[in-house]
Enzyme design. Structure first.
Site, PDB file in Angstrom:
ATOM      1  N   TYR A 119      22.089   3.536 -76.946  1.00  0.00           N
ATOM      2  CA  TYR A 119      23.372   3.029 -76.443  1.00  0.00           C
ATOM      3  C   TYR A 119      23.958   4.026 -75.445  1.00  0.00           C
ATOM      4  O   TYR A 119      24.405   3.650 -74.351  1.00  0.00           O
ATOM      5  CB  TYR A 119      24.318   2.815 -77.619  1.00  0.00           C
ATOM      6  CG  TYR A 119      25.735   2.434 -77.233  1.00  0.00           C
ATOM      7  CD1 TYR A 119      26.004   1.238 -76.574  1.00  0.00           C
ATOM      8  CD2 TYR A 119      26.813   3.260 -77.546  1.00  0.00           C
ATOM      9  CE1 TYR A 119      27.298   0.883 -76.231  1.00  0.00           C
ATOM     10  CE2 TYR A 119      28.110   2.918 -77.216  1.00  0.00           C
ATOM     11  CZ  TYR A 119      28.343   1.726 -76.556  1.00  0.00           C
ATOM     12  OH  TYR A 119      29.619   1.380 -76.215  1.00  0.00           O
ATOM     13  N   LYS A 123      24.794   3.580 -71.366  1.00  0.00           N
ATOM     14  CA  LYS A 123      26.125   3.825 -70.828  1.00  0.00           C
ATOM     15  C   LYS A 123      26.089   4.911 -69.751  1.00  0.00           C
ATOM     16  O   LYS A 123      26.786   4.819 -68.732  1.00  0.00           O
ATOM     17  CB  LYS A 123      27.082   4.223 -71.954  1.00  0.00           C
ATOM     18  CG  LYS A 123      27.553   3.068 -72.812  1.00  0.00           C
ATOM     19  CD  LYS A 123      28.381   2.078 -72.004  1.00  0.00           C
ATOM     20  CE  LYS A 123      29.004   0.998 -72.862  1.00  0.00           C
ATOM     21  NZ  LYS A 123      29.803   0.031 -72.049  1.00  0.00           N
TER      22      LYS A 123
END
Length: 399
Positions: A119, A123
């Site tokens: 994740y 990002k």
């Protein structure tokens, strides 16, 4: 100004859209220079044609869309990088050089426990993409690395421990804490929304990062919310224990203006089911009428309501240090106070027709009499400290 909000149906999106709509409707008077003409809301159900139309004439973009708990880790790239790429291509297609905000995550630092976060990697890639876009096109960019967020409308049992705790506590369910010493950095949703609205007005707080630490820098690549909290899981649970017990204890913890407890309390209440939104109060009744304690506070005193039957006189006591306000809200009353030191007597006739507050002075024995022979007298009372059974500071003495 026309504002595009992607991920508008998510936790942050719902709160931001609500704030923007209040400004648009003229209900929020705190930002008189911020004019909102349209709020374009984009979520997973928005088709490509509609999104393109939004991109063609929006004046500011809040890109809150993203994926944080996919079934397949490969979805991170699609939801966090590829969507941003698609969004920026749409803006470029129409020559739209409006500012773009990106909701990133502290996991994008890729340090410590976030080193191998898929994740976080997605990002970080999105951050890099937006920064390059901003330099190439000459567009103002705003990247917020969110820590843990909390507040109303956050989905419980998902990715917010506070949402889960509040949801379960509000339903009298047990929660499990493996390590009460685990510390979280927390940002309250209203503080985040205010920071994003500040960004629209060119008042954002900018920074760079050293690992997870914010380094304030007016020319920094990133933005941050100036109000945040570092709280352990144990502290959160302890505070929620006090909050959940309030209907029984009547005790409200200290609520400082920008304190964490105040914001946690509001968050907890937003999860209350209908049946726990209302609760009974204990009323003491006798032949004179009744007395009901309403709210007790740590440092703000105690609120009560006193009902006196027709012609009845109550009180006839004094306090050494405690003091009170009596406010008659219905009926007509005679309030008498006598100074125990010199015998001076003060008398006041008050009624619900004209709301007035009368001090009950320390060292003055006092009474209140219902002057009506047919109707009850209703008096709101505030004392500067909650009643303490062990140290009542209340002594019988007729006026």
């Amino acid at each position: 100004m026309k504002v595009l909000v992607t991920g508008s149906n998510g936790f942050v999106g719902k709160n931001l859209v609500n704030a923007l709509l209040q400004i648009q409707k003229g209900n929020d008077k705190t930002r008189p220079e911020l004019q909102i003409d349209e709020v374009y809301q984009c979520d997973v159900n928005t088709n490509e044609e509609t999104l393109s139309r939004y991109c063609s004439d929006c004046d500011f973009v809040f890109n809150l869309a993203g994926v944080n708990r996919p079934k397949d880790p490969k979805e991170f790239a699609d939801g966090n990088f590829n969507f941003l790429l698609y969004l920026l291509k749409n803006l470029s297609k129409f020559g739209n050089k409006c500012p773009v905000m990106l909701s990133s995550s502290i996991q994008a630092s890729l340090v410590g426990r976030y080193k191998d976060s898929e994740y976080g990697k997605s990002k970080f890639a999105a951050e890099k993409l937006l920064l390059e876009y901003g330099k190439r096109i000459g567009v103002r960019t705003y990247i917020y690395r969110f820590p843990n967020l909390f507040g109303k409308w956050c989905k419980p049992n998902y990715n917010s421990v506070i949402a889960t705790f509040c949801y379960n506590y509000a339903r009298n369910k047990n929660i499990k804490v493996n390590d009460p010493n685990t510390e979280l950095e927390l940002v309250y949703i209203d503080d985040l929304v205010n920071a994003m609205l500040d960004a629209m007005e060119g008042k954002e707080c900018r920074c760079d990062y050293d690992g997870l630490d914010v380094i304030k820098n007016p020319e920094g690549k990133y933005c941050y919310v100036p109000i945040s909290y570092k709280v352990t899981l144990g502290q959160i649970v302890k505070t929620l224990d006090i909050i959940r017990a309030q209907p029984k204890t009547l005790m409200v913890p200290e609520l400082r203006k920008d304190g964490f407890t105040k914001k946690l309390y509001s968050t907890y209440l937003s999860y209350l089911p209908k049946e726990n939104t209302i609760f009974d109060l204990r009323t003491r009744e006798d032949e004179r009428g009744s007395f009901t304690e309403l709210v007790k506070t740590v440092s703000g005193g105690q609120f009560s309501v006193n009902i006196s039957k027709p012609g009845v006189s109550k009180g006839q006591h004094f306090h050494n240090s405690k003091w009170e306000f009596f406010i008659v809200v219905k009926g007509r009353a005679l309030i008498r106070e006598r100074n125990l030191s010199n015998g001076d007597i003060y008398e006041f006739i008050v009624s619900g027709d004209k709301l007035q507050a009368v001090h009950m002075l320390p060292g003055f024995t006092h009474s209140i009499k219902n002057l009506d022979t047919e109707n009850e007298l209703i008096t709101m009372m505030w004392a500067n400290e909650p009643f303490d059974q062990k140290h009542p500071d209340t002594f019988y003495e007729e006026v």
